[in-house]
Design a protein around this motif. Structure first.
Motif, PDB file in Angstrom:
ATOM      1  N   ASN A  13       0.867  -1.183   0.000  1.00  0.00           N
ATOM      2  CA  ASN A  13       0.000   0.000   0.000  1.00  0.00           C
ATOM      3  C   ASN A  13       0.901   1.229   0.000  1.00  0.00           C
ATOM      4  O   ASN A  13       1.648   1.463   0.965  1.00  0.00           O
ATOM      5  N   LYS A  14       0.870   2.013  -1.060  1.00  0.00           N
ATOM      6  CA  LYS A  14       1.822   3.117  -1.184  1.00  0.00           C
ATOM      7  C   LYS A  14       1.578   4.230  -0.165  1.00  0.00           C
ATOM      8  O   LYS A  14       2.442   5.081   0.040  1.00  0.00           O
ATOM      9  N   ARG A  15       0.418   4.229   0.499  1.00  0.00           N
ATOM     10  CA  ARG A  15       0.191   5.188   1.585  1.00  0.00           C
ATOM     11  C   ARG A  15       0.996   4.826   2.822  1.00  0.00           C
ATOM     12  O   ARG A  15       1.291   5.690   3.654  1.00  0.00           O
ATOM     13  N   LEU A  16       1.359   3.551   2.948  1.00  0.00           N
ATOM     14  CA  LEU A  16       1.955   3.060   4.183  1.00  0.00           C
ATOM     15  C   LEU A  16       3.448   2.792   4.079  1.00  0.00           C
ATOM     16  O   LEU A  16       4.105   2.574   5.098  1.00  0.00           O
ATOM     17  N   ASP A  46      -4.111   2.996  -4.189  1.00  0.00           N
ATOM     18  CA  ASP A  46      -3.030   2.847  -3.220  1.00  0.00           C
ATOM     19  C   ASP A  46      -2.368   1.471  -3.316  1.00  0.00           C
ATOM     20  O   ASP A  46      -1.261   1.281  -2.812  1.00  0.00           O
TER      21      ASP A  46
END
Length: 353
Positions: free
Chosen positions: A134-137, A240
């Motif tokens: 997940n690119k947000r994390l 994401d």
């Protein structure tokens, strides 16, 4: 050989749906591990052709699908007309045990050797085993581009990835077993990787949907060896989600189709197989990410991060797949797995890969 966690109850499909005209005079029964949502487009397309049969599609888990197909073969009972599974080693075993009917056509003759075994087992898709995050994390420096990177992320005692990396439970998932055993055969990193999984409290769970859900909601930071078709389909809904083709090597799976020996409509099944291998059939499969386009100029358009150094390694449909199904080797491999994931729930009845 019992593959479904020792269960003795009659296996049943997890979902059933029909396609095509109600007034059709012939029916085609297809059983597969592919989610209905992913396979529906190609089923509708085939069923919309003039004079098409009515198609009944049953969605199964790979272990249960193997068990019922094998049982019908052994009993000489009428079987499905076509069986399609991501656990391609189990498909080769069925054919090796005399449970498949040969089909030869112009379409099957065009298949590469790695996707056609004895004109009985046919590779119909092209899907990559990927790392999902997940690119947000994750920051850019944390994204694992290879198994070496993943091992490095798990090495520190205080790693924030402890308990937050997940992969398939190989006892619950036939696909998970196939990928893990292929890793053990192909990778010099396998010993270090599985040791890192055990030391860091990695999670073994049932299926692609649960792995991707966990990454999407932040339960897991990374999911390893996930079937890329499902990851890329989810990325269309959630930007994401990103899939990485590992640049040390990437396993390539072709879901395997076979026509059971006791199929009621083997000719119809052959026609459906030829359609799956046709230009229109493959375009439909490609639209659902079941055929990965790894030569795209812009891989990010597919949300599949791939580098020129990525080495694609197809899982060939050959008798070598039977090595991992040898009972002694399987016991040893599962014992190693259990020692790595001592807290897993085991091989419960689960959704399909």
């Amino acid at each position: 050989m019992l593959l479904a966690g020792g269960a003795t109850a009659q296996p049943v499909p997890e979902a059933v749906k029909s396609y095509g005209p109600i007034e059709a005079t012939r029916d085609l029964l297809v059983r597969g591990t592919t989610d209905i949502a992913r396979f529906e487009a190609v089923l509708n397309l085939f069923a919309s052709r003039p004079g098409s049969p009515r198609i009944l599609y049953e969605q199964w888990g790979s272990n249960d699908l193997y068990e019922i197909t094998r049982a019908e073969c052994q009993k000489g009972a009428q079987a499905a007309d076509m069986v399609i599974s991501s656990a391609v080693d189990l498909q080769v075993k069925l054919a090796n045990d005399g449970c498949a009917t040969a089909h030869r056509s112009t379409a099957t003759a065009r298949l590469p050797q790695v996707a056609n075994w004895r004109d009985e087992v046919f590779g119909i898709t092209r899907e990559l085993a990927v790392i999902v995050y997940n690119k947000r994390l994750l920051s850019g420096s944390e994204v694992p581009r290879s198994r070496f990177d993943l091992i490095d992320l798990l090495r520190p005692e205080d790693s924030r990835f402890r308990g937050r990396v997940a992969t398939y439970d190989i006892e619950a998932s036939g696909l998970g077993y196939l990928f893990a055993f292929a890793d053990a055969q192909q990778a010099t990193t396998f010993g270090s990787l599985i040791e890192a999984f055990g030391r860091s409290g990695a999670i073994a769970t049932c299926c692609s949907a649960e792995l991707i859900d966990g990454v999407a909601n932040g339960t897991y930071l990374i999911a390893y060896n996930v079937l890329g078709s499902y990851a890329m389909a989810r990325a269309e809904e959630n930007p994401d989600i990103v899939a990485v083709a590992p640049d040390d090597y990437t396993l390539v799976l072709s879901r395997a189709a076979l026509i059971p020996r006791r199929a009621n409509e083997p000719e119809l099944a052959g026609a459906f197989l030829d359609f799956l291998l046709s230009a229109s059939g493959r375009a439909s499969l490609r639209s659902e990410h079941l055929i990965a386009q790894t030569d795209q100029e812009d891989p990010e358009a597919l949300r599949l991060l791939e580098t020129p150094e990525t080495s694609l390694r197809p899982i060939a449909l050959t008798p070598s797949l039977l090595v991992g199904l040898d009972q002694h080797k399987r016991r040893e491999f599962v014992a190693l797995w259990r020692s790595t994931f001592p807290n897993e729930n085991g091989a419960a009845e689960v959704p399909p890969e």
